[in-house]
Design an enzyme around this catalytic site. Structure first.
Site, short mmCIF file in Angstrom:
data_model
loop_
_atom_site.label_atom_id
_atom_site.label_comp_id
_atom_site.label_asym_id
_atom_site.label_seq_id
_atom_site.Cartn_x
_atom_site.Cartn_y
_atom_site.Cartn_z
N ARG A 34 -4.21 -30.02 31.33
CA ARG A 34 -5.12 -31.04 30.84
C ARG A 34 -6.05 -30.35 29.84
O ARG A 34 -6.37 -29.17 29.99
CB ARG A 34 -5.94 -31.65 31.96
CG ARG A 34 -5.14 -32.34 33.05
CD ARG A 34 -6.07 -32.86 34.16
NE ARG A 34 -5.35 -33.57 35.20
CZ ARG A 34 -4.86 -33.00 36.31
NH1 ARG A 34 -5.05 -31.69 36.52
NH2 ARG A 34 -4.21 -33.71 37.21
N LYS B 82 -8.31 -30.90 38.94
CA LYS B 82 -9.15 -31.96 39.49
C LYS B 82 -9.43 -31.69 40.97
O LYS B 82 -8.59 -31.16 41.68
CB LYS B 82 -8.45 -33.31 39.33
CG LYS B 82 -8.43 -33.84 37.90
CD LYS B 82 -7.85 -35.23 37.84
CE LYS B 82 -7.91 -35.80 36.43
NZ LYS B 82 -7.35 -37.18 36.36
N HIS C 60 -3.55 -34.85 25.12
CA HIS C 60 -2.77 -35.35 26.25
C HIS C 60 -1.31 -35.60 25.86
O HIS C 60 -0.42 -35.52 26.71
CB HIS C 60 -3.37 -36.65 26.79
CG HIS C 60 -2.64 -37.20 27.97
ND1 HIS C 60 -2.71 -36.62 29.22
CD2 HIS C 60 -1.78 -38.25 28.10
CE1 HIS C 60 -1.94 -37.30 30.07
NE2 HIS C 60 -1.37 -38.29 29.40
N ARG D 136 0.60 -32.55 26.64
CA ARG D 136 0.81 -32.42 28.09
C ARG D 136 1.92 -33.36 28.56
O ARG D 136 2.80 -32.96 29.33
CB ARG D 136 -0.50 -32.73 28.82
CG ARG D 136 -0.38 -32.87 30.35
CD ARG D 136 -1.77 -33.03 30.94
NE ARG D 136 -1.78 -33.59 32.28
CZ ARG D 136 -1.67 -32.90 33.40
NH1 ARG D 136 -1.48 -31.59 33.36
NH2 ARG D 136 -1.72 -33.50 34.58
N HIS E 272 -0.64 -32.61 39.85
CA HIS E 272 -0.84 -33.96 40.38
C HIS E 272 -0.84 -33.93 41.91
O HIS E 272 0.01 -33.29 42.52
CB HIS E 272 0.29 -34.89 39.92
CG HIS E 272 0.19 -35.28 38.49
ND1 HIS E 272 1.26 -35.71 37.74
CD2 HIS E 272 -0.88 -35.30 37.64
CE1 HIS E 272 0.86 -35.98 36.51
NE2 HIS E 272 -0.43 -35.75 36.43
N TYR F 16 4.45 -40.57 34.20
CA TYR F 16 4.59 -39.80 32.97
C TYR F 16 6.04 -39.79 32.48
O TYR F 16 6.33 -39.31 31.40
CB TYR F 16 4.16 -38.35 33.19
CG TYR F 16 2.67 -38.14 33.18
CD1 TYR F 16 2.09 -37.25 32.29
CD2 TYR F 16 1.83 -38.81 34.06
CE1 TYR F 16 0.72 -37.03 32.28
CE2 TYR F 16 0.46 -38.60 34.05
CZ TYR F 16 -0.09 -37.71 33.17
OH TYR F 16 -1.44 -37.50 33.16
#
Length: 266
Positions: free
Chosen positions: A107, A131, A207, A210, A233, A242
């Site tokens: 990211r 994250k 993005h 990615r 993820h 995706y």
């Protein structure tokens, strides 16, 4: 007609929603209107202008989730290779950033949070804080390692000396204006400029690199759960959003992997 808010019922609101459907309003527009109504009735309820909230239990229409934009392999290579002759510190930084986003699928926020000490170029990996403060190790391609080495050799040129000898040195890997950590807006401009130099038909964001990383892995036969780990993820369903493999790629996978799909030549 209705003369006061307390006369509005859920049936009235459902009728309003049906009218929006009839007028073919965008789902995002419908959701915004319903959000405004929720706020309005919460205010009325709080100040006792109504005795109950007619919006309770009235859900937004299900939003469509379009697939993110992605590049094909040739386009991705043109973005990365078109700037390989860069010799100035900023140009080397831009190449290293693009190589990292496409080669490791980071990211943009993860890439910009990196410090120099997070890199292990001899081991070809980088320590990434994702994250939810979840740490993972992301592999680095050989090309990315080369780009990072070239940039780090010149990185000190972007550092502005601090007159205070006791001030800590800037740890950020990617440096921007005034020798501070590169900001997201500037990084967006970097990737957009590389796309323009590659003569792509439209601008791209970090993005997109990615997403292209994930899609190209899957089209080459990579395992979905493996790509999930590489992307950081938490849920497999996020990774699946995706993916939009071409029909030919799906058929090829089926023919090579499914017992009833193999070509026998008969």
């Amino acid at each position: 007609s209705l003369d006061a808010p307390q006369e509005i019922t859920r049936d009235h609101l459902r009728g309003f929603l049906a009218e929006l459907h009839r007028l073919r309003a965008q789902k995002s527009s419908m959701a915004r209107k319903l959000s405004s109504l929720r706020t309005f009735f919460r205010y009325l309820l709080k100040h006792r202008h109504v005795s109950k909230d007619p919006m309770a239990g009235l859900n937004n229409p299900k939003q469509s989730k379009p697939h993110p934009k992605r590049l094909n392999v040739d386009q991705a290579f043109s973005v990365l290779d078109g700037h390989q002759t860069a010799a100035d510190p900023e140009g080397l930084r831009d190449v290293a950033l693009a190589e990292l986003l496409y080669g490791s699928g980071l990211r943009i926020s993860e890439a910009l949070r990196l410090n120099v000490e997070d890199l292990d170029l001899s081991g070809s990996f980088v320590r990434v804080m994702g994250k939810g403060s979840k740490e993972r190790l992301a592999p680095l391609s050989d090309t990315c390692v080369q780009a990072l080495r070239a940039y780090i050799d010149q990185r000190s040129s972007l550092v502005i000396p601090n007159p205070d000898p006791m001030a800590p040195t800037e740890p950020a890997l990617f440096l921007g204006q005034r020798g501070k950590r590169l900001q997201r807006r500037q990084a967006n401009r970097v990737i957009d400029r590389l796309a323009q130099e590659a003569a792509l038909p439209e601008s791209i964001s970090p993005h997109v690199l990615r997403h292209s990383f994930a899609t190209h892995l899957l089209e080459s036969g990579a395992d979905l759960r493996g790509v999930q780990e590489l992307l950081g993820h938490e849920r497999l369903s996020t990774t699946q959003r995706y993916t939009h493999l071409s029909l030919s790629a799906i058929v090829k996978t089926y023919d090579s992997a499914h017992p009833r799909g193999k070509k026998t030549g008969k």
